[in-house]
Motif scaffolding. Structure first.
Motif, PDB file in Angstrom:
ATOM      1  N   ASP A  62      55.724  47.089  38.487  1.00 51.96           N
ATOM      2  CA  ASP A  62      55.306  45.327  38.054  1.00 51.96           C
ATOM      3  C   ASP A  62      56.571  44.797  37.393  1.00 51.96           C
ATOM      4  O   ASP A  62      57.368  45.417  36.679  1.00 51.96           O
ATOM      5  CB  ASP A  62      54.090  45.422  37.254  1.00 51.96           C
ATOM      6  CG  ASP A  62      53.781  43.885  36.949  1.00 51.96           C
ATOM      7  OD1 ASP A  62      53.729  43.241  37.888  1.00 51.96           O
ATOM      8  OD2 ASP A  62      53.195  43.643  35.950  1.00 51.96           O
TER       9      ASP A  62
ATOM     10  N   ILE B 184      41.677  34.682  38.939  1.00 48.19           N
ATOM     11  CA  ILE B 184      41.542  35.950  39.837  1.00 48.19           C
ATOM     12  C   ILE B 184      40.325  35.836  40.629  1.00 48.19           C
ATOM     13  O   ILE B 184      39.561  36.834  41.070  1.00 48.19           O
ATOM     14  CB  ILE B 184      41.643  37.188  38.976  1.00 48.19           C
ATOM     15  CG1 ILE B 184      40.806  37.026  37.854  1.00 48.19           C
ATOM     16  CG2 ILE B 184      43.080  37.647  38.447  1.00 48.19           C
ATOM     17  CD1 ILE B 184      40.825  38.247  37.105  1.00 48.19           C
TER      18      ILE B 184
ATOM     19  N   LEU C  13      35.314  41.290  39.315  1.00 50.59           N
ATOM     20  CA  LEU C  13      36.208  42.423  38.152  1.00 50.59           C
ATOM     21  C   LEU C  13      35.295  42.206  37.010  1.00 50.59           C
ATOM     22  O   LEU C  13      34.442  41.438  36.678  1.00 50.59           O
ATOM     23  CB  LEU C  13      37.481  41.638  37.975  1.00 50.59           C
ATOM     24  CG  LEU C  13      38.415  41.917  39.112  1.00 50.59           C
ATOM     25  CD1 LEU C  13      39.861  41.457  38.725  1.00 50.59           C
ATOM     26  CD2 LEU C  13      38.253  42.980  40.210  1.00 50.59           C
TER      27      LEU C  13
ATOM     28  N   THR D 261      49.315  39.865  39.431  1.00 50.47           N
ATOM     29  CA  THR D 261      49.392  41.268  38.958  1.00 50.47           C
ATOM     30  C   THR D 261      47.901  41.709  39.415  1.00 50.47           C
ATOM     31  O   THR D 261      47.918  42.764  40.028  1.00 50.47           O
ATOM     32  CB  THR D 261      49.645  41.503  37.683  1.00 50.47           C
ATOM     33  OG1 THR D 261      51.214  41.091  37.257  1.00 50.47           O
ATOM     34  CG2 THR D 261      49.871  43.252  37.350  1.00 50.47           C
ATOM     35  N   ILE D 262      47.064  41.271  38.785  1.00 51.43           N
ATOM     36  CA  ILE D 262      45.703  41.530  39.004  1.00 51.43           C
ATOM     37  C   ILE D 262      45.341  41.455  40.766  1.00 51.43           C
ATOM     38  O   ILE D 262      44.678  42.354  41.450  1.00 51.43           O
ATOM     39  CB  ILE D 262      44.486  40.808  38.381  1.00 51.43           C
ATOM     40  CG1 ILE D 262      45.030  40.774  36.701  1.00 51.43           C
ATOM     41  CG2 ILE D 262      43.158  41.189  38.426  1.00 51.43           C
ATOM     42  CD1 ILE D 262      44.598  42.023  36.064  1.00 51.43           C
TER      43      ILE D 262
ATOM     44  N   MET E  76      43.886  43.912  43.431  1.00 50.45           N
ATOM     45  CA  MET E  76      42.658  43.648  44.103  1.00 50.45           C
ATOM     46  C   MET E  76      43.036  43.654  45.835  1.00 50.45           C
ATOM     47  O   MET E  76      42.142  44.146  46.502  1.00 50.45           O
ATOM     48  CB  MET E  76      42.054  42.237  43.654  1.00 50.45           C
ATOM     49  CG  MET E  76      40.869  41.816  44.247  1.00 50.45           C
ATOM     50  SD  MET E  76      40.685  40.007  44.069  1.00 50.45           S
ATOM     51  CE  MET E  76      39.960  39.910  42.449  1.00 50.45           C
TER      52      MET E  76
ATOM     53  N   ALA F 266      40.464  45.229  34.075  1.00 53.45           N
ATOM     54  CA  ALA F 266      39.810  44.535  35.036  1.00 53.45           C
ATOM     55  C   ALA F 266      39.262  45.344  36.225  1.00 53.45           C
ATOM     56  O   ALA F 266      38.286  45.056  36.801  1.00 53.45           O
ATOM     57  CB  ALA F 266      41.056  43.733  35.979  1.00 53.45           C
ATOM     58  N   PHE F 267      39.701  46.634  36.216  1.00 57.12           N
ATOM     59  CA  PHE F 267      39.071  47.294  37.332  1.00 57.12           C
ATOM     60  C   PHE F 267      38.043  48.686  36.846  1.00 57.12           C
ATOM     61  O   PHE F 267      37.579  49.396  37.645  1.00 57.12           O
ATOM     62  CB  PHE F 267      40.018  48.071  38.238  1.00 57.12           C
ATOM     63  CG  PHE F 267      40.724  46.962  38.966  1.00 57.12           C
ATOM     64  CD1 PHE F 267      40.076  46.554  40.359  1.00 57.12           C
ATOM     65  CD2 PHE F 267      42.053  46.371  38.627  1.00 57.12           C
ATOM     66  CE1 PHE F 267      40.874  45.540  41.079  1.00 57.12           C
ATOM     67  CE2 PHE F 267      42.656  45.360  39.377  1.00 57.12           C
ATOM     68  CZ  PHE F 267      41.957  44.842  40.711  1.00 57.12           C
TER      69      PHE F 267
ATOM     70  N   SER G 155      47.797  36.278  36.973  1.00 63.13           N
ATOM     71  CA  SER G 155      46.785  36.521  37.994  1.00 63.13           C
ATOM     72  C   SER G 155      47.454  37.631  39.251  1.00 63.13           C
ATOM     73  O   SER G 155      46.786  38.392  39.766  1.00 63.13           O
ATOM     74  CB  SER G 155      46.258  35.215  38.684  1.00 63.13           C
ATOM     75  OG  SER G 155      47.451  34.403  38.923  1.00 63.13           O
TER      76      SER G 155
ATOM     77  N   SER H 191      45.414  45.830  31.029  1.00 67.60           N
ATOM     78  CA  SER H 191      44.874  44.746  31.738  1.00 67.60           C
ATOM     79  C   SER H 191      44.443  45.177  32.702  1.00 67.60           C
ATOM     80  O   SER H 191      43.100  44.791  33.353  1.00 67.60           O
ATOM     81  CB  SER H 191      45.748  43.479  31.772  1.00 67.60           C
ATOM     82  OG  SER H 191      46.091  42.986  30.625  1.00 67.60           O
ATOM     83  N   LEU H 192      45.147  45.784  33.714  1.00 67.65           N
ATOM     84  CA  LEU H 192      44.401  46.425  35.005  1.00 67.65           C
ATOM     85  C   LEU H 192      43.363  47.235  34.669  1.00 67.65           C
ATOM     86  O   LEU H 192      42.320  47.538  35.545  1.00 67.65           O
ATOM     87  CB  LEU H 192      45.957  47.134  35.747  1.00 67.65           C
ATOM     88  CG  LEU H 192      46.723  46.263  36.341  1.00 67.65           C
ATOM     89  CD1 LEU H 192      48.195  46.999  36.654  1.00 67.65           C
ATOM     90  CD2 LEU H 192      46.219  45.468  37.634  1.00 67.65           C
TER      91      LEU H 192
END
Lengths: 329, 741
Positions: free
Chosen positions: B207, B98, B90, B251-252, B256, B222-223, B249, B218-219
């Motif tokens: 969520d 994560i 990530l 949620t991520i 993933m 991360a992506f 973690s 945040s998502l």
């Protein structure tokens, strides 16, 4: 949870036959066993459901009373015979768990309830002689505030968590079982075991034996009994110490006594010495204190539970006092 | 109801909505919740869904040497197994685990994810993973390393005033004690849950969160996708209490896992997985020194608090924070230190800092009052802070004196005997105790859309979320109050990241932030409607002056001539049958640096302690709070009562027990992690002064979510002392501690 087979038994013999298969267990209310299966403490290959057997009656038998092993805790606690003749048992049952759990839990299952020792219930802890014989005891050096002060061993300091069992001990119940070799009875005092070097064995019941009934002798303590449960909140908590106290009075003289403790040992801790000391005595703080001292004689605490010794004594005096006064819990 | 000078509504009632004028008599979402129509994150049906199970570390410190997944991969129903050895990299690893490296910082840390056709299959496969660790010695014993406590890396918000040594030298009475509070876990009823599905580089997420905006950003980070590509929905949150304020973690990992497994994934944490991986309230060890003159004037307050922090990041339970502002004293020092332990991260938990800090400070004050032979309320009045002692700023509004008076009267404090152990009823020792409650008032800019529809209804949309606190209810009321119509005509939509952004729900800021946003949008929408009428030649209001047009019950009318009126429906129907809408963002007060804003309260407790078993029953709790405008009676008082119940929990029950060798939480279930049950909660009498704080915010409302827990545990501890003469300074106050005190 491991995959398992499920079979509903329709007769005790059928159940006994089915459970003789390797790794099979009887399923009552499931309130304890299924939880332990979810956390992988119990991994039966098959469950033999015994809740459809005709073991759901409470009947008068001679001077005593016979309780079917399949009677649910709620039904038992609220049964007229139990409420009027054995209020100690009713009180103990109602002090346990929650209404939802009591609606499911059975008499036979409650006798076999397993310990709430943290280290037994979490399989990540490598040391638990009860779960894995020979692995050690993590509780002795861990959190042992809830653990045994009486009859424990270097191998195990777990306690029996049941309230019902404590009342049954004070009432001197007899357990009826059936197995491949036929039927037999076991006195409640001999039913549960002390841990010794075999803490993996909670009871003297054989794995292929089915509890069919609990027999109570003629009621002696209907007017003078009290179940005192001391715990960390007012409801839905296991006992730190509990006391089942029953007195048979002749005028102001104690004719006979039943006294058992919960939360302090691997089995319901009945003290014959304490009971004997009360016989012939007049209810008094001194007499009750003497009984209390005898009941917890030889207590040996671990790091966090020394308070249980004094707490047990104070609770015994309190329970006996209330029983003598005829107060109902 | 008390009506002091600054209680007056400063503006014309038609241009200024007083919140709470049009109350919804029931919760906006109550019916949907009790009938099961209200859907929580994990309940949204998604086709072709797979289930993810988080595998957790079983050692507290070290690294993962290897994970043999051969057997697990072959297990029935398994789609994917993600470990640190095969997880997609990530862009922003962040500081929660994560699966970006093999470090293990605490037992229970997520170290792998199994995705399968069903949850039981995922769990079963997880058991087949062969995980080898390289263990390192773990730091687990707080008391053993307390002496090595260190300063927080980014400062601890410490305070200092006056000359502590000189003040101490002048004092006639000194209290010097240490108070401690345990680790706690939030345990909202709804477990943390994420449902994630990808369409190309677009991510859809349901969520369970206290901040859809935070989850979205945040998502996206991360992506490496634009935030607009992440659609987060959370129409209902089943409680959070701080634990859903951070993007943890899971949620991520859910997103993933959906990417790796190439199908939608549902990840719901088990109850036992909520002890560690989604944050804890750290324990505290609080050293407090109070020095006073014989007349009760505080000369020095010293409050030094140490808490644990994880090895992942610094997090401070700022227990000494409020001490700097609560009472006047010529000298003061406060500090925070940290002890590194191999445990999960600390995080916000209801009144972070104030809940724990008020335990130490308010018990210490009780000890001081006894030593001085001064009534505990009187001691607090002697040291009443007329302005914020930190910078000398005036309070925007403070009516704590009325709180003491009202709560003491309702409680019957005058019947208290200062001497301990005097009040006995049978086997019960009865005691009275009290404490001050406080929590800071904060707000943030918040946007909203308000749409007036041709059918006479009003739509309100805000990118906030309702944790069960009543946000739906108060926003329906705010729009209704602003437009002067029946709140039952207002439809509210929350918990969708496509709505105007609002921010996270935490720190008791939601009501004070989102209501002004809706108010501003409703005012703007109303103005548009007025302008439409004025410009419409067929309207009876044609040509009127804007300021002469008012609204009531779905009608526009002239203030100067109420006969000239028409309904919203008629006006909009004639104008294309289309809605009028406005988006607005509330602004913070321009003069906000010229005053200090806090909520206040007084909380009283009566306990009965059994003389033989030492079991404690809290018989009564009586609290009066100064929280600005009480927007809704039902939801507001419920928030306060909930906080007080948690105070009972904190005082008597709650404690996360960590095994000193293995670092595992041993009581990670509701049978063993005690919170109060119904039998523990008797009478709770909570009132709010309902005095608007218009300096703080145009609607007069300060936050209400956290203050209820503050002071409550100390009031109980003080009551136990009054009953028994036994001072327990280590929470929770279990019966063995009373026995041994």
């Amino acid at each position: 949870m491991n995959p398992f087979n499920y079979q509903r038994a329709t007769a005790p013999d059928e159940a006994v036959h089915a459970v003789s298969a390797r790794g099979a267990k009887f399923l009552g209310g499931g309130t304890n066993l299924v939880d332990l299966m979810k956390s992988n403490v119990e991994q039966p290959t098959a469950l033999i459901d015994v809740t459809h057997l005709d073991l759901t009656h409470v009947i008068t038998s001679g001077n005593g009373t016979t309780i079917g092993a399949g009677v649910r805790n709620s039904d038992l606690a609220n049964h007229e015979i139990i409420r009027t003749k054995y209020p100690l048992l009713s009180q103990a049952l109602l002090s346990g768990a929650s209404p939802q759990l009591r609606n499911m839990a059975t008499t036979g299952g409650n006798l076999l309830q397993r310990t709430r020792c943290y280290y037994f219930m979490d399989t990540v802890f490598p040391a638990c002689n009860k779960r894995t014989p020979g692995s050690g005891c993590a509780a002795i050096k861990g959190f042992n505030r809830n653990h045994a002060i009486l009859g424990a061993s270097d191998e195990c300091i777990a306690t029996n968590p049941s309230d019902m069992n404590v009342a049954l001990a004070a009432l001197n119940a007899t357990i009826h079982v059936t197995g491949p070799k036929g039927q037999r009875t076991i006195a409640i005092a001999d039913f549960h075991r002390l841990p010794g070097t075999t803490p993996q064995l909670d009871t003297n019941l054989q794995p292929d034996e089915l509890i069919t009934a609990v027999e109570l002798p003629a009621p002696k303590f209907a007017k003078h009994s009290y179940y005192l449960k001391v715990r960390d909140r007012q409801s839905y908590a296991f006992a730190l110490v509990s006391v089942a106290a029953g007195l048979a009075m002749n005028g102001n003289t104690i004719q006979s006594a039943g006294l058992a403790l919960g939360g302090v040992a691997h089995k319901p801790w009945r003290s014959l010495e304490a009971e004997k000391s009360l016989v012939g005595a007049t209810p008094s703080p001194a007499a009750f204190k003497k009984a209390a001292d005898l009941a917890v004689a030889g207590a040996k605490p671990t790091e966090h539970n020394a308070f249980k010794i004094e707490l047990a004594k104070q609770s015994i005096v309190r329970a006996l006092t209330l029983a003598a006064q005829g107060v109902q819990a | 109801m008390i009506a002091p000078q600054d209680h007056q509504d400063p503006q014309d009632h038609q241009t200024h909505a007083k919140l709470g004028r049009r109350q919804l008599s029931h919760r906006y979402d109550g019916l949907a919740k009790v009938t099961g129509r209200a859907k929580y994150a994990a309940e949204f049906p998604v086709e072709n869904i797979a289930y993810a199970y988080v595998v957790q570390a079983t050692i507290p410190s070290g690294t993962i040497a290897s994970i043999d997944q051969a057997a697990a991969t072959r297990a029935a129903g398994v789609h994917s197994i993600i470990t640190p050895f095969n997880a997609p990299k990530l862009t922003v690893p962040g500081n929660v685990n994560i699966l970006q490296d093999t470090n293990v910082f605490f037992s229970g840390q997520p170290i792998a994810v199994v995705v399968a056709r069903s949850l039981p299959e995922a769990e079963q496969a997880a058991k087949l993973l062969r995980i080898e660790y390289k263990a390192q010695p773990a730091k687990l014993d707080f008391n053993a390393v307390l002496k090595d406590a260190r300063a927080p890396k980014r400062g601890g918000g410490d305070s200092h005033r006056g000359d502590p040594q000189a003040s101490l030298a002048k004092a006639t009475v000194v209290i010097d004690q240490t108070y401690s509070t345990p680790i706690q876990n939030h345990n909202p009823m709804e477990p943390h849950a994420t449902v994630a599905s990808w369409e190309g580089d677009k991510l859809n997420v349901y969520d369970a969160t206290q901040g859809i905006s935070g989850a979205q950003s945040s998502l996206a980070r991360a992506f490496s996708i634009p935030p607009a590509n992440v659609h987060v929905q959370c129409p209902f949150t089943g409680g959070g209490f701080g634990s859903k304020g951070y993007v943890w973690s899971h949620t991520i990992l859910a997103a993933m896992a959906a990417k790796v497994a190439q199908r939608p994934v549902k990840l719901v944490l088990g109850r036992n997985q909520m002890f560690g991986p989604v944050g804890s309230r750290p324990n505290t060890s609080q050293h407090i020194k109070l020095a006073a003159s014989s007349d009760g004037k505080l000369l020095l307050q010293q409050h030094d608090s140490t808490c644990y922090t994880s090895l992942i990041s610094d997090w401070i339970e700022s227990a000494a924070g409020a001490t700097a502002l609560l009472y006047d004293s010529e000298s003061l020092t406060t500090s925070h230190s940290l002890v590194d332990l191999n445990l999960g991260m600390g995080t916000w938990m209801r009144a972070p800092g104030e809940a724990t800090g008020s335990v130490g400070l308010e018990i210490a004050l009780d000890e001081l009052a006894e030593k001085l032979n001064i009534d505990p309320i009187q001691l607090r009045l002697i040291n009443y802070a007329e302005k914020d002692p930190r910078q000398g700023l005036p309070w925007s509004s403070k009516h704590l004196r009325e709180c003491y008076t009202q709560a003491a009267d309702r409680f019957g404090w005058s019947k208290r005997t200062a001497q301990t152990g005097q009040h006995r009823e049978g086997n019960k020792l009865i005691g009275y105790g009290m404490a001050t409650a406080n929590y800071g008032a904060g707000r943030r800019p918040s946007s909203a859309i308000v749409r007036i529809l041709p059918n006479g209804r009003v739509f309100v949309g805000v990118g906030t979320q309702d944790l069960g606190t009543g946000t739906y209810t108060i926003l329906a009321q705010t729009a209704a109050d602003t437009l002067f119509l029946d709140p039952a005509l207002v439809d509210v939509k929350l918990g969708d990241s496509t709505l105007p952004p609002s921010g996270g729900s935490g720190g008791s800021t939601t009501a004070a932030s989102v209501c002004p946003g809706v108010y501003d949008a409703a005012v703007k929408a109303k103005l548009k409607l007025v302008q439409l009428a004025i410009a419409d030649t067929q309207s009876p209001l044609h040509g009127a002056a804007e300021e002469d047009v008012q609204t009531k019950d779905g009608k526009l009318f002239l203030k100067s001539n109420p006969q000239r009126s028409e309904t919203f429906t008629t006006l909009l129907g004639r104008n294309g049958d289309t809605p009028v809408e406005a988006i607005a963002t509330s602004e913070l007060a321009k003069d906000r640096d010229t005053f200090s804003s806090h909520s206040w309260g007084a909380i009283f407790a009566e306990v009965a302690v059994d003389a033989d078993t030492h079991m404690v029953q809290v018989c009564r709790m009586v609290g009066t709070y100064d929280i600005g405008t009480l927007i809704n009676q039902t939801t507001g008082i419920n928030q306060l009562v909930g906080g007080v119940v948690w105070g009972v929990s904190m005082a008597l029950h709650e404690e996360t027990l960590i095994d000193p060798t293995f670092g595992r939480t041993v009581n990670e279930n509701f049978a063993d992690y005690h919170v109060p049950v119904n039998a523990d909660i008797h009478q709770i009498d909570v009132t709010a002064l309902d005095i608007p704080d218009y300096k703080f915010n145009p609607l007069g409302s300060r936050g209400i979510g956290e203050i209820g827990i503050t002071g409550a545990a100390a009031a109980i501890a003080n009551a136990i002392y009054n009953a028994t003469g036994k001072r327990v300074r280590d929470l929770p106050i279990t019966l063995d501690k009373i026995m041994n005190a």
